[in-house]
Write a protein that holds these residues in place. Structure first.
Motif, short mmCIF file in Angstrom:
data_model
loop_
_atom_site.label_atom_id
_atom_site.label_comp_id
_atom_site.label_asym_id
_atom_site.label_seq_id
_atom_site.Cartn_x
_atom_site.Cartn_y
_atom_site.Cartn_z
N MET A 23 48.42 46.61 40.63
CA MET A 23 47.17 46.02 40.14
C MET A 23 46.97 44.63 40.74
O MET A 23 47.91 43.86 40.90
CB MET A 23 47.22 45.93 38.61
CG MET A 23 45.87 46.16 38.00
SD MET A 23 46.01 46.39 36.23
CE MET A 23 44.78 45.25 35.70
N ALA A 24 45.74 44.32 41.05
CA ALA A 24 45.43 43.04 41.69
C ALA A 24 45.72 41.89 40.71
O ALA A 24 45.58 42.03 39.51
CB ALA A 24 43.97 43.01 42.12
N GLU A 25 46.13 40.78 41.27
CA GLU A 25 46.35 39.54 40.51
C GLU A 25 45.02 39.13 39.86
O GLU A 25 43.99 39.15 40.53
CB GLU A 25 46.82 38.48 41.50
CG GLU A 25 47.27 37.19 40.89
CD GLU A 25 48.70 37.24 40.37
OE1 GLU A 25 49.15 36.19 39.94
OE2 GLU A 25 49.35 38.31 40.40
N PRO A 26 45.02 38.77 38.57
CA PRO A 26 43.75 38.35 37.97
C PRO A 26 43.19 37.08 38.63
O PRO A 26 43.95 36.23 39.08
CB PRO A 26 44.10 38.11 36.50
CG PRO A 26 45.57 38.07 36.42
CD PRO A 26 46.12 38.78 37.61
N LYS A 27 41.87 37.01 38.68
CA LYS A 27 41.22 35.84 39.27
C LYS A 27 41.25 34.69 38.27
O LYS A 27 41.47 34.87 37.09
CB LYS A 27 39.77 36.20 39.63
CG LYS A 27 39.70 37.12 40.84
CD LYS A 27 38.27 37.40 41.25
CE LYS A 27 37.75 38.63 40.54
NZ LYS A 27 36.46 39.11 41.03
N LYS A 28 41.02 33.49 38.80
CA LYS A 28 41.06 32.30 37.95
C LYS A 28 39.72 31.58 38.01
O LYS A 28 39.14 31.46 39.08
CB LYS A 28 42.16 31.35 38.43
CG LYS A 28 43.55 31.91 38.24
CD LYS A 28 44.61 31.00 38.83
CE LYS A 28 45.99 31.58 38.54
NZ LYS A 28 47.04 30.85 39.26
N THR A 29 39.28 31.06 36.87
CA THR A 29 38.09 30.21 36.90
C THR A 29 38.53 28.79 37.28
O THR A 29 39.73 28.48 37.33
CB THR A 29 37.39 30.16 35.53
OG1 THR A 29 38.20 29.41 34.63
CG2 THR A 29 37.13 31.56 34.99
N MET B 139 46.89 33.10 27.38
CA MET B 139 46.11 33.71 28.46
C MET B 139 46.24 35.24 28.46
O MET B 139 47.31 35.79 28.25
CB MET B 139 46.57 33.15 29.81
CG MET B 139 46.56 31.62 29.91
SD MET B 139 44.96 30.84 29.58
CE MET B 139 44.09 31.19 31.11
N VAL B 140 45.11 35.90 28.68
CA VAL B 140 45.07 37.36 28.78
C VAL B 140 44.16 37.72 29.95
O VAL B 140 43.38 36.90 30.42
CB VAL B 140 44.50 38.02 27.50
CG1 VAL B 140 45.36 37.70 26.29
CG2 VAL B 140 43.05 37.58 27.24
N GLU B 141 44.28 38.95 30.42
CA GLU B 141 43.37 39.39 31.46
C GLU B 141 42.10 39.96 30.81
O GLU B 141 42.16 40.78 29.91
CB GLU B 141 44.01 40.45 32.37
CG GLU B 141 43.09 40.74 33.55
CD GLU B 141 43.73 41.60 34.63
OE1 GLU B 141 44.97 41.66 34.69
OE2 GLU B 141 42.97 42.19 35.40
N PHE B 142 40.96 39.45 31.26
CA PHE B 142 39.67 39.94 30.76
C PHE B 142 38.73 40.07 31.95
O PHE B 142 38.52 39.11 32.69
CB PHE B 142 39.10 38.98 29.72
CG PHE B 142 37.74 39.40 29.21
CD1 PHE B 142 37.60 40.38 28.25
CD2 PHE B 142 36.58 38.83 29.74
CE1 PHE B 142 36.36 40.78 27.81
CE2 PHE B 142 35.33 39.22 29.29
CZ PHE B 142 35.21 40.20 28.33
N ALA B 143 38.19 41.27 32.16
CA ALA B 143 37.25 41.53 33.26
C ALA B 143 37.79 41.03 34.60
O ALA B 143 37.04 40.49 35.41
CB ALA B 143 35.88 40.92 32.94
#
Lengths: 371, 124
Positions: free
Chosen positions: A1-7, A20-24
């Protein structure tokens, strides 16, 4: 799975102790050390700051943008006045909802040569591709991924923001303005998704962290995570895409017929118009309603809804505990015969059918600033 | 009185063949603000590792398992009425239920405080 993006605020969330959790596809704070309950109640009582930079900001550029965009949505976009914003829906050919979004006519626009759009994070790549394909080569579709989006929500949001941008306080609900805030070139909307007065602020990405820190330094402001964002919008009776709305749900079923423009109903030229207008006149097979469990147990998403006679009639699409209501609340879909306020229902929680009733939404009153 | 802990983050305090059961401080912190608990009624027979109670935060519901087998003799009405007690005093006033042990031998498989603290540390 791809690394989650960061704002742009990722490091700040971590510094503030965000869980922190992965969302969208993004690494986002679900809560900070104050916890969901306090964050929710603080937003209703004072002011909360939300990072919503994961959402898709963009623009449609080209003469006649509003008329062209109407081919994709049921909203009366050509009726927007300069500086006005509106909630609308991207529909598929069957009238199903591809996404819900905010569309804005910029304040200085005189000839509908630009529309601003803000779409859901989980849909944004598909949405912008769909918009570009739907509008064709006469229009440019731009994305502003280098900009952060912050929401400042709550009864004290206006007073707090006025310290950094005095003009903001006079803005009315569902309007937009381009203003300097802390010396930065920002787009401000008087809108949000909590049911409270407040603002959504598009900020240059590289300045977003400093901007957020200065707002958080105001004594009224607490950082708010996705957990409280969800409980606030549920109490406000607002839909969460992918849960309360999806491609199989029409605006009539979703009780969003107010988002279909009056002229658009006559013209019947939006996607799936025949199906949607047919449902509007003849009734839809199901309708989104508010539901209040009569016992204390919350009914979560996916809970089976039964009639009093014990027949399975629908499903809960959002549900949990409403901190302001101080009890369980839910929304879900039932056939129209069971959709009137006060209709008794049963909710099957952990194998046990428990009493509930259909209730009007919002569960907590909207408190928008209409001037 | 001896206090035991489980790998499901429950504690049980045993005295005279009766165990008082609750969730650990670590579990309460992980859950966040507890807004609802559903407790087993007196007289219900519980099997070790079977579902015994439910604890819900604003965000989600979690099951609480029976650490050992036995029969429920009392549930904590005060915590059902005021679920915030679970966060305020998880290993005291926030207890969930009391059960009469079916087989004290089952306690042998459980952890003491030092072992549980090490377990939490290791499982971060």
């Amino acid at each position: 799975m791809a690394e989650p993006k960061k704002t742009q605020l990722n490091a700040l969330h971590r510094e503030l102790g965000g869980k922190m959790v992965e969302f969208a596809g993004y690494d986002m704070p679900v809560q900070y050390p104050s916890g969901v309950l306090r964050e929710h109640l603080h937003t209703r009582a004072a002011c909360g700051l939300f990072d919503v930079s994961h959402m898709g900001q963009g623009a449609i550029l080209g003469a006649g943008a509003a008329a062209a965009f109407e081919a994709l949505v049921p909203g009366a976009i050509q009726e927007l006045k300069p500086g006005q914003t509106r909630y609308t829906l991207l529909l598929n050919d069957k009238g199903g909802i591809r996404d819900d979004l905010m569309v804005t006519r910029p304040a200085g626009d005189t000839d509908f040569s630009a529309l601003l759009v803000v779409v859901n994070a989980g849909c944004k790549d598909a949405d912008f591709a769909h918009i570009a394909a739907g509008l064709g080569p006469r229009f440019a579709v731009e994305r502003y991924e280098d900009r952060a989006l912050l929401a400042l929500q709550g009864p004290l949001a206006s007073a707090v923001l006025a310290r950094h941008c005095p003009e903001a306080a006079a803005m009315k609900f569902m309007t937009v303005a381009r203003l300097k805030v802390m010396g930065l070139d920002c787009t401000l909307w008087r809108s949000g998704y909590t049911g409270e007065d407040g603002f959504e602020i598009s900020v240059p990405g590289e300045a977003a962290e400093g901007f957020a820190r200065r707002l958080l330094a105001e004594p009224e402001v607490l950082p708010i995570g996705l957990g409280a964002r969800d409980s606030l919008r549920l109490e406000a009776g607002l839909c969460l895409y992918g849960h309360d709305l999806d491609e199989t749900t029409t605006p009539v079923e979703a009780a969003l017929t107010w988002a279909i423009g009056k002229r658009r109903k006559m013209e019947r030229n939006f996607p799936g118009a025949d199906i949607v207008m047919g449902q509007l006149f003849d009734g839809a097979p199901r309708k989104r309603v508010g539901i209040v469990p009569l016992e204390k147990a919350p009914a979560r998403e996916g809970t089976e809804i039964r009639s009093e006679a014990g027949e399975t009639i629908g499903i809960v699409t959002s549900g949990g505990f409403g901190p302001t209501v101080n009890g369980p609340i839910a929304m879900g879909y039932v056939p129209p015969a069971f959709a009137d306020d006060g209709t008794p229902l049963l909710l099957v929680v952990r194998g046990q059918a428990r009493p509930a009733r259909v209730a009007p939404m919002p569960f907590a009153p909207h408190r928008y600033f209409r001037g | 009185m001896t206090v035991y802990y489980t790998d499901q983050h429950e504690w049980l305090s045993v005295e005279g063949g009766i165990a008082t059961v609750g969730i650990t401080r670590h579990a309460a912190e992980q859950l966040g603000d507890v807004v609802f608990v559903e407790l087993p009624a007196a007289g219900r027979a519980l099997a070790a590792k079977g579902e015994a109670a439910v604890v819900e935060s604003v965000k989600a519901a979690s099951d609480v398992y029976a650490p050992v087998s036995g029969e429920v003799v009392e549930s904590n009405d005060a915590v059902a009425a005021e679920p915030a007690k679970v966060n305020e005093d998880p290993e005291g006033a926030g207890w969930f239920f009391r059960m009469k042990l079916a087989d004290e031998g089952e306690l042998k498989g459980l952890m003491d405080k030092a072992a549980y603290d090490a377990f939490v540390e290791a499982n971060g």
